[in-house]
Design an enzyme around this catalytic site. Sequence first.
Site, PDB file in Angstrom:
ATOM      1  N   ASP A 197       0.849  -1.191   0.000  1.00  0.00           N
ATOM      2  CA  ASP A 197       0.000   0.000   0.000  1.00  0.00           C
ATOM      3  C   ASP A 197       0.883   1.239   0.000  1.00  0.00           C
ATOM      4  O   ASP A 197       1.955   1.229  -0.592  1.00  0.00           O
ATOM      5  CB  ASP A 197      -0.909  -0.050   1.243  1.00  0.00           C
ATOM      6  CG  ASP A 197      -2.260   0.593   1.013  1.00  0.00           C
ATOM      7  OD1 ASP A 197      -2.295   1.821   0.851  1.00  0.00           O
ATOM      8  OD2 ASP A 197      -3.273  -0.116   1.007  1.00  0.00           O
ATOM      9  N   HIS A 263      -3.460   6.011   3.598  1.00  0.00           N
ATOM     10  CA  HIS A 263      -4.289   4.861   3.248  1.00  0.00           C
ATOM     11  C   HIS A 263      -3.741   3.563   3.853  1.00  0.00           C
ATOM     12  O   HIS A 263      -4.483   2.737   4.390  1.00  0.00           O
ATOM     13  CB  HIS A 263      -4.348   4.772   1.726  1.00  0.00           C
ATOM     14  CG  HIS A 263      -5.291   3.768   1.164  1.00  0.00           C
ATOM     15  ND1 HIS A 263      -4.898   2.481   0.840  1.00  0.00           N
ATOM     16  CD2 HIS A 263      -6.597   3.855   0.836  1.00  0.00           C
ATOM     17  CE1 HIS A 263      -5.924   1.820   0.336  1.00  0.00           C
ATOM     18  NE2 HIS A 263      -6.966   2.636   0.317  1.00  0.00           N
ATOM     19  N   SER A 448     -11.180  -1.136  -0.530  1.00  0.00           N
ATOM     20  CA  SER A 448      -9.924  -1.056   0.230  1.00  0.00           C
ATOM     21  C   SER A 448     -10.150  -1.380   1.691  1.00  0.00           C
ATOM     22  O   SER A 448      -9.286  -1.949   2.357  1.00  0.00           O
ATOM     23  CB  SER A 448      -9.332   0.353   0.143  1.00  0.00           C
ATOM     24  OG  SER A 448      -8.464   0.507  -0.933  1.00  0.00           O
TER      25      SER A 448
END
Length: 620
Positions: A197, A263, A448
């Site tokens: 990520d 994120h 996600s």
Amino acid sequence: MRIQTTLGAAIAAILLTGATQAAPPRLDRIVTRDMAAAPAAGAGAQRFVVKTSATAANGRAALGGALNTSVRRAGLASAVRATTTAAARPAATARVLRSMGAPGWHVVQTSRALSESEKASFIRELSAEPGVLKVEADRLYQRADVARSTQVVRAAAPNDPAYATLQWNFNNATGGVRAEQGWDISTGEGVIVAVIDTGIVQNHADLAVNVLPGYDMISDKLISRRDTDERVAGGWDVGDWVEANYCTALGAQPHPAEASSWHGSHVAGTIAQQTNNGVGLAGLAHNAKVVPVRVLGSCGGYGSDIADGMLWAAGAQVDGLPLNPNPAEVINMSLGSGAPSSCPTVYQDAINAVNNLGSIIVVAAGNSNADASTYTMGSCSGVIAVGATRVTGGKASYSSWGTRVDLSAPGGGGSVDGDPNGYIFQAINAGTTRPTTEYVIGGYTGTSMASPHVAAAVAMVQSVVDTPLNWSQMRTLLRSTARQFPVSIPGSTPMGTGILDLATLLTTATQPPCTENCAPPATVLQNKVELRNLSNGAEDALFSFQAQAGATLTFMTYNGTGNVSMYVAAGRVPTTTDRDGFSTRAASNTETVRFTAPVAGTYYVRLTGTYAGMTLVARQ
């Protein structure tokens, strides 16, 4: 306070609400801030991935000569004069940037961006060279979030202060994953999960104890925001912000500025946020460890870096890097293409190698509300693909779907379900560019957010089984133990076999193998929660319900078509002859079994017959 933007088809509205800390590790003061959307992914026209029949140094040396002739035959070796419709273009060259972890693969870089016609010519000519097996554009991929937002809990619930009010995805009877019941069996101890990520912020206020050092695989300083193109140890997220039009240098369309997303920290938090520490929120596999593999930065991340990240995470050798001292049994990938795209060959080669090493890859199905099999990562084989559901248990509007989706997990429905029930919350950094010492509780939506629920579940299974499962065995277990959707999912947009249910998953995983009189796994019924749109398969369907003593207990089926019979027994699987109650109305889906004085314990319900679109509910 909702900003509509686009990231291909992957990113929509963004809204963030959270609670900052005055000094780590407190997370208790409410703040609100807006974030803009990421720019559309570029095609990565200056970079290509090339597979040769020779590996490592031999393949790289042979490829160098092939590049020179391919550039010449493609007409790139000479400068192009300006025309009324196009600017002048200098002569182009090409070089081997590095070899990759997947055997035979190399990254090639041209000296300037190529037009679409130039790129097609270059790929065609290079593909024709002896020893060249495959040439693909090295595309940029993006994180798979969509939107950002700013119950009664069991005694076993953790003491993290925001757990009860914000983490419906763990504890809501309809839309949650039954985390507390699962924690009675496993918390993921001893298992390592790699999060491929944006990285994880170093010394994260509510995650650091469960983080092992990883690696920053980004090989372009424009994307990494580091000083050089070199890869570095750590895997720490230093920010993925962009200034307005920053990504046009990488092939993107003009775009507004965007703040850093953090994120990877959000995704990793769902997997292994520190729990029962009196701070922030909880994580599902909170005794597992996470390894950050940073592949996404400003403007996204190159597929070549992502493929190398998969291999390094699983313990494979990647040229120029040390071996991962903490190989991951589970890999989460909450990223993908924003437009239709088949699985790149370099990805599939990497996935196959990862599976051979014994690691299991869990991926987000995508946020395009489209067939997941037409996008990366859903078009790849050898992975477990996860769709996103709402607090209602229904399909999240953005979630991709299709037969390639194995099961679903909470991803959040956004504002349609309100705040907090529309979002998945975890602790993230408060910085808008680089990390600061402040943290917020950030609510996001997207596949996600769904994918790490399943990655954590895989870790929890591997922690308690005698022999680790491979990806195919794990996929079968997850699909067979998913809780059936409580609301109807249209046949045109299938979302897998149901919603992740940790209690059923872990109970099934730890049961001794059945050797005789075996029954199918039991789907757990929650009091007064309807299971809708039931259809029979090749075997009878089996359900279980935890009853209290004394209060009237009723099981009912209704709606749909066909003819069903119901058999119920306390403490054992019922048959047509061994049961405590039954209902077999002729040519009917409406059946009722009632116990006026039930005993405390587990009641099993067996449904037989031919039926579709039916509803089952237990009431006590």
